[in-house]
Design a protein around this motif. Sequence first.
Motif, PDB file in Angstrom:
ATOM      1  N   ALA A   1      16.921  36.715 -39.139  1.00 42.97           N
ATOM      2  CA  ALA A   1      18.369  36.952 -39.144  1.00 42.97           C
ATOM      3  C   ALA A   1      18.801  37.859 -37.989  1.00 42.97           C
ATOM      4  O   ALA A   1      19.827  37.620 -37.349  1.00 42.97           O
ATOM      5  CB  ALA A   1      18.788  37.558 -40.482  1.00 42.97           C
TER       6      ALA A   1
ATOM      7  N   GLY B   1      25.242  35.871 -41.288  1.00 37.97           N
ATOM      8  CA  GLY B   1      24.549  35.430 -42.498  1.00 37.97           C
ATOM      9  C   GLY B   1      24.848  33.989 -42.863  1.00 37.97           C
ATOM     10  O   GLY B   1      23.939  33.226 -43.251  1.00 37.97           O
TER      11      GLY B   1
ATOM     12  N   TYR C   1      23.083  31.718 -40.453  1.00 37.25           N
ATOM     13  CA  TYR C   1      21.637  31.752 -40.705  1.00 37.25           C
ATOM     14  C   TYR C   1      21.293  30.894 -41.925  1.00 37.25           C
ATOM     15  O   TYR C   1      20.325  30.113 -41.906  1.00 37.25           O
ATOM     16  CB  TYR C   1      21.176  33.183 -40.931  1.00 37.25           C
ATOM     17  CG  TYR C   1      19.681  33.312 -41.132  1.00 37.25           C
ATOM     18  CD1 TYR C   1      18.819  33.360 -40.040  1.00 37.25           C
ATOM     19  CD2 TYR C   1      19.137  33.359 -42.411  1.00 37.25           C
ATOM     20  CE1 TYR C   1      17.447  33.456 -40.213  1.00 37.25           C
ATOM     21  CE2 TYR C   1      17.759  33.456 -42.602  1.00 37.25           C
ATOM     22  CZ  TYR C   1      16.923  33.506 -41.499  1.00 37.25           C
ATOM     23  OH  TYR C   1      15.568  33.590 -41.683  1.00 37.25           O
TER      24      TYR C   1
END
Length: 491
Positions: A399, A418, A421
Motif C-alpha cells: 500500500a 486505499g 489498492y
Amino acid sequence: METAGSQRGAQEYPHPFIHEVKLSRAQTIRGVILGSVLVPLRITLAALFFLIMWPIARLRLAGLSKEERARPVTGWRRWLFHPIIWLLSRAVFFSMGFLWVRVKGRRADLKEAPVLVVAPHSGFLDMLVLCPTQLATVVSRSENTSLPVIGALLEFNQSVLVSRKDPESRKKAVTELIERLTSKGYWPQMLMFPEGTTTNGRALIKFKPGAFLAGVPVQPVLLRYPNKLVRRFSFLPVYKPSEEEKQDPNLYADNVQRLMAKALGIPATDYVMEGKFPVSKLGGLSLPLVSPGRETLSLLQKAGLQKHEIEAALARMIDRCQSGGQRSKVSADELSSILSLKDRQTAVSICGLYSKDETVDLRQLYFSVSLLTNSHNFTELIHAAFTIFDQEGKGSLNAEELSDLMGALLGIPQHSTGALYAEASSLGLLTEENLLRVLTTHPTYGRLLSDLLQPEEAGSPHAPAANGKAVNNNRFTHIINGSLHHGKKFE
C-alpha cells in the motif's frame, strides 16, 4: 454528493485559490495618492485600539485557576468586559474602512443553533463577522496564542485551540468541540469557517467536518462583499440534520455546503487544501488543480529549452532514479545542473511546485512531466514506475509503495490510495498488470487517466470541449493495445 472531479468533462469550476486584481491607470493613481494618507492613518488607529484591548482582554480571566478557566466565564467578568471588547473590536474594523455592515435575517439563539458556519472565507478581515455574532467562540491554531494582542483576544474568547502539527492536539480539540456543542447552552455559541482556509470567494471548497461532528443544528451565515463600501452578512434559517446526517458528518457538511453555495449563486466544489497544494478528490486520489508537470513544462519552455533538450534531461533523471538509494532527492542547484539551466531561479520555481523547500524528488518530477509528453506511452511509464517503486523486486507493490507511485504520477503526495489498492489487488497481489488494468479500464480511474493525458493545446486539464463533452484523447484510446511507441524503451 457528486464530486466536482467526476464532472470535469461537463463543467469547469473557477479556481478558488487564484485572485487576479485588475486596476485601471486612474484607479492605480488614486490608490497611491489616497493610500499614502489613509493607510498610515488606518494602521495607527487600528493599532491604538488593539493596544487598548490587550490589557482589558487579559483582565477577564485574571486571577482564575486552570479549572475555572476551563469553564465558561459568567457573572461580572462577562457583563463588564464583553461589551467593552465588542465596542473596541468594531472600532478596529471601522478604522480599517468597514464603515457599514448590513445584516440580513436573524441570528439564531444558542439553543436553536449551537454553532454558526460562515462562508466563503476570504481573509483575516472576515473576522468582522464576530461583531454581529456578539463575539462568538472560535477555533484557532494554538500557535496564535504566542502572538501579541491576538493571544490575549483568543484567551478572552476562550477559543478551542488546536495544533496542526500534533495529532493528539487534534483529537483533544475534537473532543472539546463536541463537548461544547452538545452542552445544551452551558457554553456560548461557536462560530466556524468550515472551508478551513481562505479562497477568492468564487466557489465554495469542500467543508471540513469539524462543525458537523456533534450532529447538532447549525446556522449557515453568508459573507458577502457586494461593493467597496458595504459588507453584508446573511443569516439563513437553521439547518437541522437528519438522522443520516447525524451519523455521517461528511454528508452533513456536503449538504450544508451545497445549500450555502446555492444561496450565494456560486459552485460547490470538492476542492480542498492538502498542505500547500489545492486539490480535488477522485476515487480517494488527490488531483492538483494546477498540474505540477504541466507547470514544469511551461517553465522549461520559458527558460528556452527545446523539446530534445527536455527529453535529454528526462533521460538523465530516470537514469538517476533507477540507480536507487537517496539520489532521487535533489536540491535546486543539482536540479539546475540536471536540466542544464542557466537561471537557477527556474529550478527553484520547479522545486516549489513539488515541495515546501528548495528540493524535489526526481521521481515525482520525471513521471509527472513524462506523462504529458510523447516520449513514452502510458504502459511504458507504468512499467518504469513499477520497477522503481518495487524496491525489493518482488513483482508486486504494498500500500505504501502504491501511494509513492501515484504521488509520482500525479506530482503531489497521495495519502488515501486505499480504494485504488483494494481494486488493483482484488484478484490477488498488486502486480503491474493488475494496476495497469485498473488505471485503464476502471470507470473512475479511467476518467482520471483521460484527464492526465489530455493534450496541452486543449487548454486547462479541466477544460471542456466547445460542445460540452469531454475532449477525446487519442493517446488514451490506444493505451491498452500499446499501439503508441515513441522514443526510448525502458529496460
